[in-house]
Design a protein around this motif. Structure first.
Motif, PDB file in Angstrom:
ATOM      1  N   CYS B 215       6.249   2.495  -1.390  1.00  0.00           N
ATOM      2  CA  CYS B 215       6.527   2.107  -0.003  1.00  0.00           C
ATOM      3  C   CYS B 215       5.644   3.149   0.579  1.00  0.00           C
ATOM      4  O   CYS B 215       5.033   4.433   0.483  1.00  0.00           O
ATOM      5  CB  CYS B 215       8.350   3.373  -0.144  1.00  0.00           C
ATOM      6  SG  CYS B 215       8.904   2.101  -1.216  1.00  0.00           S
ATOM      7  N   LYS B 410       6.974  -0.273   4.653  1.00  0.00           N
ATOM      8  CA  LYS B 410       6.163  -1.276   3.313  1.00  0.00           C
ATOM      9  C   LYS B 410       6.570  -0.919   1.941  1.00  0.00           C
ATOM     10  O   LYS B 410       6.658   0.295   1.597  1.00  0.00           O
ATOM     11  CB  LYS B 410       4.787  -1.057   4.129  1.00  0.00           C
ATOM     12  CG  LYS B 410       4.164  -1.995   5.500  1.00  0.00           C
ATOM     13  CD  LYS B 410       3.574  -2.264   5.441  1.00  0.00           C
ATOM     14  CE  LYS B 410       2.486  -2.471   7.018  1.00  0.00           C
ATOM     15  NZ  LYS B 410       1.620  -1.520   7.166  1.00  0.00           N
ATOM     16  N   VAL B 411       6.774  -2.178   1.525  1.00  0.00           N
ATOM     17  CA  VAL B 411       6.976  -1.840  -0.068  1.00  0.00           C
ATOM     18  C   VAL B 411       6.049  -2.784  -0.791  1.00  0.00           C
ATOM     19  O   VAL B 411       5.808  -3.660  -0.396  1.00  0.00           O
ATOM     20  CB  VAL B 411       8.508  -2.494  -0.370  1.00  0.00           C
ATOM     21  CG1 VAL B 411       8.409  -1.777  -2.259  1.00  0.00           C
ATOM     22  CG2 VAL B 411       9.602  -1.359   0.476  1.00  0.00           C
ATOM     23  N   ASP B 420       6.641  -7.480   0.313  1.00  0.00           N
ATOM     24  CA  ASP B 420       7.524  -6.938   0.959  1.00  0.00           C
ATOM     25  C   ASP B 420       8.451  -7.319   1.521  1.00  0.00           C
ATOM     26  O   ASP B 420       9.282  -7.212   1.980  1.00  0.00           O
ATOM     27  CB  ASP B 420       6.071  -6.253   2.289  1.00  0.00           C
ATOM     28  CG  ASP B 420       6.762  -4.678   2.928  1.00  0.00           C
ATOM     29  OD1 ASP B 420       7.619  -4.154   3.016  1.00  0.00           O
ATOM     30  OD2 ASP B 420       6.562  -5.013   4.413  1.00  0.00           O
TER      31      ASP B 420
END
Lengths: 818, 440
Positions: B215, B410-411, B420
């Motif tokens: 992340c 954000k992932v 994301d």
């Protein structure tokens, strides 16, 4: 599912019942029984009688049960060393278990069992576990080496475990590295076996980024002991560790601060790098002040050091140290201290208005400290003195007793800093004369009267009023009174002759205090010989007092900065003043004996080794036996000794302890000789003149050293001579090394001592002083060391002792046990 | 290192006692009880040294947790550990009290064995501990319950680089909850001058994400924003007004501190479930949600008049909740008459305070309470002891008083097939009162 039921059984015959349950066939019942045993153990009941039965439950595949049995083993193995051996096989087997959790559990527990016979069996499994493929086992094994070292240092060295630990520093798993470094640091503390080198530091720095928070603390603490080769390396380490300042764990932050503070010393003073670094240091420390109060306290104690060492770091942060209404008192006191240190012209207005606010709080100590702080502000920041004095006057008007007293004390200091400026307030002070009942306040007030005698019309009356109760006063007040009256006489000789006569005779003839007497005589002779000279001496202009009177001594401060985050930094004392540095095998026995001298609390601590763990049924060596006897008066006598005691008649003369030990000596040695009791635990503290010039810390050490040595060296029978032991170590006592032993010669207890001068200068004027002790032990003649002792020289002296000195009565220590 | 660890109830009875080192013996237990728990005077330090033994204690609820050492240990570490130990127990069995400690003593011993070895703290993360120390002994009850892979997974997790997350987590719905919670601390003088004000904020997260996601988290931190502006062509004025100057921040151990130091990027692999990602502190440009103006007048020897004006200072469209103003009264108060424009007020004799509660209050509003306090005419001395504690207040507002804003979260999960955009994210701002005091 509620475990609390295990705590509730209080029936008689409980042990028997548990025994049956432990031997039951049903697993469930067995487990319940073990839980009950652990519960009893927790509340302090002695369940060691169940040892064989509990150990029998060890062979189980139930991990929970196994852990409980292990817990029991750790507690009681020492009292049942022979039975503990039964467990060895299971341990060794478990160390080979396919499940890494069990392997680790076995090696972890085995390390905690402090029985020599088991230790022998530990080496092989431990070696295997240190090379185990599973990191969890390796990290456990690393700590186990430290455990083993604590029991048997030579074994660890001989078996090469230190090298194995060293190898673990290169392990791929950071947690293994962290535990290995923790173990190595602990081993190094006692004997430096492995030097931290730059290669190692590199490995540690790499591991630092990836290990758990605790591992980071171990690594940082180890790094604090490393001295970089050059500036570049120091700077490099600084850069690599400074990101840790943003860690959520306060211990990581403080340990980082410690390493940085140490490394900064190595960098050139004016470099930009230092400015950058110090700028980074302030915010994390301020953040610590929003943590739990206990952590705040540790942080504040450390900030106190940092502010003394590098005042610029936090100079902008005054506001964060303002006291909050709900802060615990210990946080409040510390904040106040730091506020004063940070006070300067730019923020003094704010500080003063805060301090005034605090002076109206409820907690007496806090209020006092606040009042004192106002005075210190006046002394520190000249521009503010006017306002400070004004504030103090306002506070005096409140007539709150302790506020007034505290204010008088600080006003005295203000007078000394700014003479001839604020004398107009003296009249206000004099109004409160009657309320002063504390020595310091009284002494301060008397000083003020004497100093300004010419401006106080009724100074003679005021001082005379104190004279009536002269002998009831504290020495401090008496001394002040004497000086003040002499000052008054020199200023107004006509009408105060009688007064001065009176005080001089009070001081010289009726007083037992040598200080007071000497001062009295000096004044008397000065006045009778040459009044003009007396004037010059007594009324000489005094040097102004300095701003900071409560700063730590620089060398101590430097030492403490190296211990940031640790207890030393919390106590503001060097570590050897509050812990036992000498960790010899005899340690435990020493402890129990030295506790004679300690406070009641100490006795509770010391006695346990005897009461909870009866001595093994082996015949101990001579000195051990006597040491055991010494613990007699702390705990219940062991059977062998009590026989000896009843055999000897108990004479009624002399001190209790004399009789007791004399009796034992008789029973034991067959002769009627008083086994040299060497003032056991009497605490012959203090006074070898060789270190009289030393600072307090050194003197403290000497006292400690002396009370410790009684443990091992105290006694022996005729004809046998104990080897000399080091009573005072040169390193801790300014170069004076003292070895000695106690012998009995011609019916007299004699201290045989070897004095070695390991300092740089010659020593002379040796003297010995015994504290009042339980045996009335006193030197029969003064210590005979005639010639000065030159550096490197050694001298043997013997000091015969009598036992007719004043006896320090001690209540039998057994009373303390409940 | 730590030589022993004890847990006591409020009476000083031992509930748990675990000794790690030989230099501490069992009777230290009594020394602490006698000299600290049963001490007559107030406790003057959380660290006590008796007979060359140091005792560290923290109190949680009615339970004392005490660590003992005879070495020069790292004191900060001991206290951090004690707090962590208490947290771990709480996460296992809820509230830390005598009842629960007794009910779970076997579990606690098991924990103590694991998290402290020879006095050295080991992995204390409750999430990881729960994988192999289970409350019911469920996992360990059966003879060979764990497969070999599972075992090594446990050990590698305990010792591993990412000790806070296990592999192979799967969720049908990937969700992230993010709370920015700020505590506003204020000390205001009688005259309305701000003596000290700071915001202690934290970012609390709940993440339910599959796999091992990485992340990235961005906030309107002044340093980042200004750095960007220098590169881009944005209007610098506008941006810096929206940015917040963070004095200091601390991160959960999952955040890569080195990356933060060099690039100022907050990048991490999150633990599963709830955790506190970061803590921060700001002192500049704090929007104080409320202003309290107290007026105290002693009209006669046994009468006092108190008037407190409360002004809200935020956007009118927002609503503050759970407002409570606490006005201290002298201990010898005999009666109080209250008039308030809004909410409810009551005099609580036991607490020596008037408590004025308002359920909701919009921005830019004003309200007021006035009270007449009758005093018993007692001696002078008692009156002096009352040192006018400050008026304090509590509230909750739906914005961050420091001005902090989440810019992005954000992932990235390269191995699994979710991006994301598929992650559902929830962001919430809460401003609460810390110590919010005005002297009177």
């Amino acid at each position: 599912m509620t475990d609390s039921k295990y705590f509730t059984t209080t029936k008689k015959g409980e042990i028997f019942e548990l025994k049956t349950e432990l031997n039951s066939d049903k697993k469930e019942k067995k487990r319940e029984a073990v839980k009950k045993v652990i519960a009893s153990m927790t509340v302090g009941k002695d369940v060691s009688a169940l040892f064989p039965d509990v150990v029998n439950c060890m062979q189980t595949d139930n991990l929970e049960l196994k852990k409980l049995v292990y817990l029991y083993l750790m507690n009681y193995a020492k009292s049942q060393p022979d039975l503990a051996i039964m467990a060895v096989n299971t341990f060794v087997k478990d160390c080979e278990d396919p499940n890494p959790l069990i392997r680790a559990l076995a090696v972890r527990t085995m390390g905690c069992i402090r029985v020599e016979k088991i230790t022998e069996y530990l080496c092989e499994p431990l070696r295997k576990c240190m090379k185990d493929q599973d990191p969890y086992v390796r990290k456990t094994a690393a700590v186990c080496v430290a455990k083993l070292h604590d029991m048997n240092p030579t074994l660890v060295e001989e078996q090469g475990f230190v090298e194995l630990l060293n190898d673990l520093l290169s392990d791929a798993i950071p947690m293994v590295v962290a535990n290995a470094v923790a173990a190595l640091s602990e081993i190094n503390e006692q004997r430096s076996l492995i030097e931290v080198n730059s290669q190692m530091v590199n490995k540690l720095l790499t591991a630092l980024n990836e290990c758990t928070e605790w591992g980071q603390v171990f690594i940082l603490d180890a790094l604090a002991g490393y001295a970089p080769r050059d500036e570049r390396e120091a700077q490099n380490i600084c850069e690599r560790i400074s990101p840790r300042l943003a860690h959520a764990n306060a211990a990581v932050v403080l340990s980082t601060v410690k390493v940085l503070m140490k490394l900064i010393e190595q960098l050139p003073n004016d470099s930009d790098f230092i400015t950058q670094l110090t700028r980074k240091l302030a915010p994390p420390m301020v953040t610590l002040l929003s943590a739990e109060p206990e952590i705040q306290y540790v942080a504040l104690r450390n900030i106190n050091l940092i502010v003394q060492k590098r005042p610029d770091i936090l100079k902008q942060e005054m506001k964060v140290f303002f006291v909050k209404y709900n802060d615990p008192i210990y946080v409040k006191m510390e904040k106040l201290d730091i506020m004063i240190r940070l006070a300067q012209q730019s923020n003094i207005a704010q500080v003063l208005s805060e301090l005034k606010e605090y002076a109206t709080e409820v907690d007496v100590d806090f209020v006092r400290k606040s009042v004192r702080a106002i005075g210190r502000c006046a002394i520190k920041v000249e521009q503010s003195s006017e306002r400070c004095v004004q504030t103090l006057l306002e506070l005096i008007q409140t007539k709150v007793n302790y506020v007034v007293q505290e204010a008088v004390v600080v006003i005295k200091d203000i007078f000394r800093k700014y003479p001839n400026r604020y004398e107009s307030i003296i009249s206000t002070l004099c109004e409160n004369l009657d309320t002063l009942d504390e020595p310091e306040a009284r002494a301060s007030m008397i000083w003020i009267i004497g100093e300004y005698a010419e401006r106080i019309d009724n100074a003679d009356e005021l001082l005379e009023s104190f004279l009536d109760g002269f002998h009831d006063e504290n020495t401090q007040v008496q001394l002040q009174l004497l000086t003040a009256v002499v000052k008054l006489f020199l200023k107004r000789p006509q009408d105060t002759q009688q007064l001065v006569q009176k005080v001089l005779s009070l001081a010289t003839q009726d007083s037992d205090n040598p200080d007071l007497r000497d001062r009295g005589y000096i004044y008397w002779r000065l006045l009778s010989a040459d009044p003009a000279a007396a004037k010059q001496v007594v009324l000489a202009e005094k040097p102004l007092i300095s701003e900071e009177t409560d700063l730590l001594e620089p060398s101590l401060l430097d030492q403490l900065v190296c211990h940031i985050g640790t207890l030393a930094s919390v106590y503001h004392k060097p570590p050897n003043s509050f812990i036992d540095t000498a960790r010899q095998p005899l340690r435990q026995i020493n402890n129990s004996a030295s506790n004679h001298t300690a406070a009641a609390a100490a006795d509770i601590l010391g006695s346990a080794s005897v009461s909870s763990a009866p001595q093994p049924a082996v015949i101990p060596a001579q000195d051990n036996l006597i040491a055991d006897l010494l613990s007699l008066d702390i705990a219940a006598p062991t059977p062998g000794v009590s026989a000896g005691m009843s055999a000897a008649p108990m004479p009624t003369t002399g001190g209790d302890f004399d009789d007791l030990l004399g009796g034992i000596g008789g029973g034991m040695g067959g002769g009627a000789d008083l086994s040299g009791l060497g003032g056991i635990g009497g605490g012959i503290g203090g006074g070898l003149a060789g270190f009289e010039d030393g600072n307090q810390a050194a003197a403290g050490n000497a006292g400690i050293g002396l009370s410790d040595w009684f443990g091992g060296s105290s006694a022996q029978t005729q004809g046998v001579q104990l080897p000399r032991q080091v009573w005072l170590d040169a390193a801790a006592n300014m170069g004076l090394q003292l070895e000695g032993t106690v012998v009995r010669r011609n019916g007299m207890i004699t201290l045989d001592m070897t004095i070695t001068n390991k300092a740089m200068q010659a020593m002379s004027g040796f003297a010995v002083q015994f504290n009042k002790n339980s045996f009335g032990l006193l030197p029969a003649e003064p210590l005979q060391v005639n010639a000065p002792l030159f550096p490197g020289q050694t001298i043997n002296v013997s000091l015969p002792c009598n036992t007719d000195g004043p006896v320090q009565r001690m209540d039998p220590l057994t009373n303390l046990q409940s | 290192m730590i030589g022993g660890l004890f847990v006591y109830n409020h009476k000083g009875e031992v509930l748990i006692s675990r000794i790690y080192r030989d230099d501490v013996n069992r009777n230290a237990v009594d020394a602490f009880r006698v000299n600290v728990i049963h001490a007559r005077q107030q406790i003057r330090s959380p660290v006590t040294n008796m007979a060359r033994t140091s005792f560290f204690h923290v109190k949680r609820g009615n339970v004392w947790v005490c660590a003992v050492s005879r070495q020069n240990v790292n004191a900060a570490m001991v206290f951090e550990f004690l707090n962590r130990f208490a947290d771990t127990m709480q996460s296992y069995f809820g509230k830390l009290n005598e009842e629960n400690v007794k009910n779970n003593f076997v579990l606690i011993y098991e924990l103590l064995d694991e998290i402290l070895d020879f006095g050295y703290p080991q992995n204390t993360d409750p999430g990881v501990l729960k994988t192999f120390i289970t409350q019911q002994g469920v996992r360990t009850a059966a003879p060979v319950p764990v497969t070999k892979e599972e075992q090594s997974q446990i050990t590698s997790q305990v010792t591993g680089q990412i000790g806070w997350r296990r592999e192979g987590i799967k969720y049908r719905r990937n969700e992230l909850f993010l709370d920015v919670i700020e505590y506003v601390n204020l000390l205001m003088s009688q005259q309305g001058q701000v003596l000290s004000a700071h915001v202690a904020g934290k970012v609390a997260m709940k993440s339910y994400l599959s796999g091992m996601p990485e992340c990235k988290f961005g906030i309107n931190d002044k340093i980042t924003i200004e750095g960007k502006n220098r590169a881009g062509a944005d209007d610098p004025n506008k941006a810096s007004r929206a940015a917040v100057a963070i004095d200091d921040c601390q991160f959960h151990q999952c955040v890569k501190l080195n990356k933060f130091d060099t690039e100022h990027a907050i990048s991490f692999i999150p633990p599963d479930g709830e955790y506190e990602l970061m803590r921060y502190r700001t002192t500049k440009d704090i929007q104080l949600p409320f202003r309290v103006i107290p007026l105290v007048r002693e009209t006669s020897r046994n009468k006092m008049e108190v008037k407190v004006v409360l002004k809200s200072n935020f956007k009118p469209s927002l609503l503050a909740q759970k407002i409570e103003v606490r006005i201290p009264t002298p201990p010898h108060t005999s009666g109080v008459q209250l008039i308030c424009m809004k909410g409810k007020a009551r005099y609580r004799a036991g607490e020596n305070a008037i408590v004025w509660k308002i359920k909701r209050m919009g921005g830019m509003k004003e309200s007021q309470i006035s009270a007449e306090i009758d005093l018993l005419s007692t001696g002078n001395t008692e009156k002096k002891k009352w040192n006018r504690p400050p008026v304090s207040m509590n509230f909750e507002v739906p914005f961050a008083p420091s001005g902090l804003k989440v810019r992005y979260l954000k992932v990235f999960e390269p191995k699994l097939n979710y991006s994301d955009h598929d992650v559902i994210k929830w962001v919430r701002y809460i401003g609460r009162s810390g110590l919010y005091e005005t002297r009177c």
